[in-house]
Design an enzyme around this catalytic site. Sequence first.
Site, short mmCIF file in Angstrom:
data_model
loop_
_atom_site.label_atom_id
_atom_site.label_comp_id
_atom_site.label_asym_id
_atom_site.label_seq_id
_atom_site.Cartn_x
_atom_site.Cartn_y
_atom_site.Cartn_z
N GLU A 52 -1.55 -6.83 8.08
CA GLU A 52 -0.23 -6.66 8.66
C GLU A 52 -0.18 -7.29 10.04
O GLU A 52 -1.21 -7.51 10.68
CB GLU A 52 0.11 -5.17 8.73
CG GLU A 52 1.51 -4.83 9.25
CD GLU A 52 2.63 -5.41 8.39
OE1 GLU A 52 2.84 -6.63 8.51
OE2 GLU A 52 3.27 -4.66 7.65
N HIS A 80 0.83 -1.20 0.00
CA HIS A 80 0.00 0.00 0.00
C HIS A 80 0.87 1.26 0.00
O HIS A 80 2.04 1.25 0.40
CB HIS A 80 -0.92 0.01 1.22
CG HIS A 80 -0.19 0.08 2.53
ND1 HIS A 80 0.30 1.26 3.06
CD2 HIS A 80 0.16 -0.88 3.41
CE1 HIS A 80 0.89 1.03 4.20
NE2 HIS A 80 0.84 -0.27 4.44
#
Length: 210
Positions: free
Chosen positions: A80, A8
């Site tokens: 994550e 990202h």
Amino acid sequence: MNIYLLRHGETEGNKNKFYYGKLNMSLNENGKTQAKNAGILLKNINFKNIYISERKRTRETAEIVLGRTEGFIIDSRINEINFGEFEGRSYEEIQKKFPIEYEKWSSNWKEFVPPGGESYIQFYSRVRNFMKELLETGEEDVLVVTHGGVIRAVYCYVLDNNLDFYWKFSSENGDLSIIKYEYGNLFIDSITHAGKLKEYMEGQVWRIEK
């Protein structure tokens, strides 16, 4: 099979070098630019499936890259790592506020579990499960918009399923990696850093204009 791994774009948490995984941060302006650059590189690829994590920053990146807001497969296994009470803190803050936990983390980084978080072994296990299932689909081109830690974990999976390689690679915001699976062989085909994407595209434009 081509697996395109896209980290990202940048957030303020990344810019300020905070430890965060579960916190839901949006892209900053630089992160949006990184996503636009990646979108140019990927515009001619027909992705049947696009996988994103549960976090806002991966969805925002995918939306910019693909120019749409729907059709994404959300998978929690590519979230994550959860840093628990370390979230939103700098390396120095963690050392000062959690000195005992920090020492344990430093001496046994794979197994240590931050208060309220998860260990790297637990984290790697879910990423590995995601990769196993993904390979079974046999899709030609797949886009996975995820996080730096997840991408490093994928590299470990490719390199003989060995978590020891985790710190042997960097993964910057907006980086694009291609993992190939051919004739039963899984390998890292390329890694393009976000900082090089603009240079690459300017070079392409220059050649066209000339």
